[in-house]
Design an enzyme around this catalytic site. Structure first.
Site, PDB file in Angstrom:
ATOM      1  N   ASP A  90      -2.807   4.653  -2.704  1.00 37.39           N
ATOM      2  CA  ASP A  90      -3.800   5.277  -1.833  1.00 37.39           C
ATOM      3  C   ASP A  90      -4.220   6.640  -2.397  1.00 37.39           C
ATOM      4  O   ASP A  90      -3.375   7.429  -2.821  1.00 37.39           O
ATOM      5  CB  ASP A  90      -3.152   5.465  -0.446  1.00 37.39           C
ATOM      6  CG  ASP A  90      -4.122   5.981   0.588  1.00 37.39           C
ATOM      7  OD1 ASP A  90      -5.106   5.294   0.869  1.00 37.39           O
ATOM      8  OD2 ASP A  90      -3.896   7.096   1.126  1.00 37.39           O
ATOM      9  N   HIS A 133     -11.259  -2.116   4.203  1.00 37.06           N
ATOM     10  CA  HIS A 133     -10.998  -1.528   5.524  1.00 37.06           C
ATOM     11  C   HIS A 133     -11.689  -0.160   5.661  1.00 37.06           C
ATOM     12  O   HIS A 133     -11.673   0.417   6.741  1.00 37.06           O
ATOM     13  CB  HIS A 133      -9.496  -1.402   5.747  1.00 37.06           C
ATOM     14  CG  HIS A 133      -8.868  -0.383   4.842  1.00 37.06           C
ATOM     15  ND1 HIS A 133      -8.736  -0.578   3.479  1.00 37.06           N
ATOM     16  CD2 HIS A 133      -8.377   0.850   5.087  1.00 37.06           C
ATOM     17  CE1 HIS A 133      -8.183   0.488   2.948  1.00 37.06           C
ATOM     18  NE2 HIS A 133      -7.952   1.376   3.892  1.00 37.06           N
ATOM     19  N   ASP A 134     -12.244   0.358   4.571  1.00 38.70           N
ATOM     20  CA  ASP A 134     -12.999   1.615   4.630  1.00 38.70           C
ATOM     21  C   ASP A 134     -14.498   1.391   4.446  1.00 38.70           C
ATOM     22  O   ASP A 134     -15.279   2.331   4.605  1.00 38.70           O
ATOM     23  CB  ASP A 134     -12.555   2.564   3.504  1.00 38.70           C
ATOM     24  CG  ASP A 134     -11.128   3.043   3.660  1.00 38.70           C
ATOM     25  OD1 ASP A 134     -10.677   3.244   4.800  1.00 38.70           O
ATOM     26  OD2 ASP A 134     -10.455   3.211   2.630  1.00 38.70           O
ATOM     27  N   ASP A 170       0.860  -1.178   0.000  1.00 43.98           N
ATOM     28  CA  ASP A 170       0.000   0.000   0.000  1.00 43.98           C
ATOM     29  C   ASP A 170       0.903   1.236   0.000  1.00 43.98           C
ATOM     30  O   ASP A 170       1.682   1.448   0.929  1.00 43.98           O
ATOM     31  CB  ASP A 170      -0.879  -0.013   1.262  1.00 43.98           C
ATOM     32  CG  ASP A 170      -2.187   0.729   1.063  1.00 43.98           C
ATOM     33  OD1 ASP A 170      -2.163   1.807   0.441  1.00 43.98           O
ATOM     34  OD2 ASP A 170      -3.226   0.239   1.555  1.00 43.98           O
ATOM     35  N   GLU A 198      -6.724   3.346  -5.694  1.00 43.09           N
ATOM     36  CA  GLU A 198      -7.915   3.808  -4.978  1.00 43.09           C
ATOM     37  C   GLU A 198      -8.346   5.093  -5.671  1.00 43.09           C
ATOM     38  O   GLU A 198      -7.875   6.179  -5.358  1.00 43.09           O
ATOM     39  CB  GLU A 198      -7.623   4.073  -3.507  1.00 43.09           C
ATOM     40  CG  GLU A 198      -8.925   4.314  -2.754  1.00 43.09           C
ATOM     41  CD  GLU A 198      -8.747   5.049  -1.441  1.00 43.09           C
ATOM     42  OE1 GLU A 198      -9.651   4.974  -0.613  1.00 43.09           O
ATOM     43  OE2 GLU A 198      -7.710   5.722  -1.242  1.00 43.09           O
TER      44      GLU A 198
END
Ligand code: GLC
Ligand code: CA
Length: 567
Positions: free
Chosen positions: A232, A352-353, A130, A290
């Protein structure tokens, strides 16, 4: 402090040669030399803090992930994406990075990382890092230098502006986590920009030194066995250089999609550089982005005008849906398949979001059946699928009651609205779910007593078995692996229907009932390819009966039907 739930808002080749990725002989996977691995991959997201603790401190770690590689291989994933494990003050649990090329002691050491990638490679599993490229931690040495004085050489590595004439913030812009995007620095009388938390200052991608340092970070991880990156927050690399005030700051486009803070064209050049860096690495390394967009046309742009930017931009137009509604899904699926110039779409629901899909789509009665509908859809479409750890056993969000009385402490300094989807993996029915021998940093759901890997792996009717079978079909069935997408009309507003067709005209028909009632259908749109020799590959509830003249589905039923086709 509480962080708002992002999901709801958006949210030199030769040096590398020794690390080239080659699945070992005897690996269960057939060769994928027909096309790049990532165009039809299953990428499994791991939140390392919650996956497996190996040393009893209650915090998952890299060695824990290594211990579970056999499990992941058996499940059949192609790659894992690890959310940040770098040194961090954890204002945003690792997404505030204080050292881009280190491993936080709570997650292990660089040696542990090297062992993880080595062991993963032996099992034919790639590992994605990430890369938090939009901002660092305010505790990163770069930012400490940058804020130390206006003349520091790293001042320009971040985004500093003078106060407005009235001394207030330079613009009225809001941050994605709430409040102004500007934080005043008393010592140097300027504001710095942060689109997320004040502890996450945005870096300045217009600065050549910063750029070089960030590209070196990528080369570092590629040298250390990474097969690419999950990037990200890619839309936010640049801001409108005119710094306009927002005339409708609380309305108009949502704060994470404002025209002045996201998707600025200067970002595309950076992403092209990054693509060149991964393309130079051996083993078909990849960028997973993302990349939240407002429209399918904007999503197409994220791949690059010449498809030379992000290989795999996550499709939030699909991933943000939380209501099981057949016409909405039909539109999003058809768009992704037909309006992206054939590039691989990226389908996912949980992360995770994001709330776990078992919870977000569940109606409290049919959650398991519904989870089979949503997973069958994600895993039978042409493109790449992301799974979030635990979704393969039907993990739910941690219920409020179980979180409410759980104390904050050194292992979890701040509460986060996303804690419910980050609870520890449920390996066994023990009190600690087999996650830790110590006190877990977040509670293990009480549901672990019945919903756990140990119980499901033995049960051919389990959710685990359903996912494992879907993953196996994706690998072994040519139509599902890389066949074309054929949109169909189900003749029923509660049912989504489509087919995947391989070069020989063999295909798989996918039928998804998105309602609590039984449904009958009348399929059209075959374009002359009339299906024959139908047989059920997989169905929920289980059945081997199919009548293609008059198909029928149980409530929240799923059918995958193999056929040959005649023009
Ligand atoms: C991304 C991450 C999210 C994080 C944010 C800020 O959206 O997925 O977890 O809070 O970036 O780094
Ligand atoms: Ca640990």
């Amino acid at each position: 402090m509480t962080i708002s739930r992002l999901s709801r808002i958006a949210l030199g080749a030769s040096a590398f040669a020794a690390l080239a990725f080659a699945p070992v002989a005897g690996s269960a996977k057939p060769a994928r030399d027909h096309q790049s691995w990532w165009k039809s991959a299953v990428i499994y997201e791991i939140y390392p803090r919650s996956f497996q603790d190996s040393n009893g401190d209650g915090i998952g770690d890299l060695n824990g992930v290594t211990q579970r590689l056999d499990y992941l291989q058996k499940l059949g994933v192609d790659a894992i994406w690890l959310t940040p494990f770098f040194p961090s003050p954890n204002a945003d649990f690792g997404y505030d990075v204080a050292d881009y090329t280190g491993v936080a002691p709570e997650y292990g050491t660089m040696q542990d990382w090297d062992r993880l990638t080595r062991e993963a490679r032996k099992r034919g599993i790639r590992v994605l890092v990430d890369f938090v490229l939009n901002h660092s931690s305010d505790q990163h040495p770069w930012f400490k230098e940058s804020r130390s004085s206006r003349t520091n050489p790293k001042r320009d590595w971040y985004v500093w502006r003078d106060p407005a004439p009235d001394g207030g913030p330079p613009t009225n812009w809001q941050s994605i986590f709430g409040g102004s995007t500007w934080e005043y620095d008393k010592a140097t009388h300027q504001y710095y920009y942060h689109i997320f938390l004040p502890q996450q200052p945005d870096v300045n991608w217009a600065n050549p030194g910063l750029k070089r340092a960030m590209y070196d970070v990528m080369r570092f991880w590629l040298r250390h066995g990474a097969s690419g990156f999950r990037l990200d927050a890619t839309p936010y690399l640049f801001e409108d250089p005119n710094w306009p005030n927002d005339p409708e700051v609380k309305s108009g486009r949502p704060v994470w999609l404002k025209p002045y803070n996201s998707g600025l064209p200067a970002g595309n050049a950076i992403l092209r550089d990054m693509r060149r860096i991964v393309d130079k690495a051996p083993g078909d390394a990849v960028l997973l982005g993302e990349s939240s967009t407002a429209t399918i046309e904007d999503l197409r742009k994220v791949y690059g005008a010449k498809s030379d930017e992000i290989n795999l931009p996550m499709n939030f137009l699909y991933g943000n849906l939380t209501k099981l509604d057949a016409p909405t899904f039909k539109k999003q699926i058809d768009d992704a398949q037909m309006k992206l110039d054939g590039l691989p779409p990226v389908f996912f629901f949980s992360s995770h979001d994001h709330s776990r899909q078992w919870t977000s789509f569940g109606d409290g009665v049919h959650n398991d059946a519904i989870a089979r509908v949503t997973s069958a859809m994600t895993l039978t479409l042409r493109g790449t699928a992301l799974l979030y750890y635990g979704e393969e056993i039907g993990m739910a969000d941690l219920p409020k009651e179980e979180l409410q009385h759980f104390p904050l402490g050194p292992k979890r300094k701040v509460a986060d609205n996303r804690d419910p989807e980050r609870s520890p993996m449920q390996w066994t029915g023990d009190a600690s779910g087999g996650f830790t021998t110590g006190a877990p940093w977040l509670p293990v759901a009480s549901a672990a007593r019945t919903v756990n890997v140990a119980a499901q792996i033995r049960d051919p009717a389990s959710m685990y078995a359903w996912y494992a079978r879907l993953l196996q079909l994706r690998r072994t069935n040519a139509a599902l692996r890389d066949g074309a997408y054929l949109p169909l009309e189900s003749g029923n507003p509660d049912v989504v229907a489509y087919a995947r067709i391989d070069a020989e005209g063999r295909g798989v028909l996918v039928l998804l009932n998105m309602s609590a009632a039984p449904q009958s259908l009348s399929i059209s749109g075959w374009r002359g390819r009339l299906p024959q020799d139908a047989s059920v590959l997989l169905a929920s509830p289980a059945t081997d009966k199919i009548d293609l003249q008059a198909p029928a589905l149980e409530p929240y039923g799923v059918q995958l039907v193999q056929f040959t086709s005649r023009r």
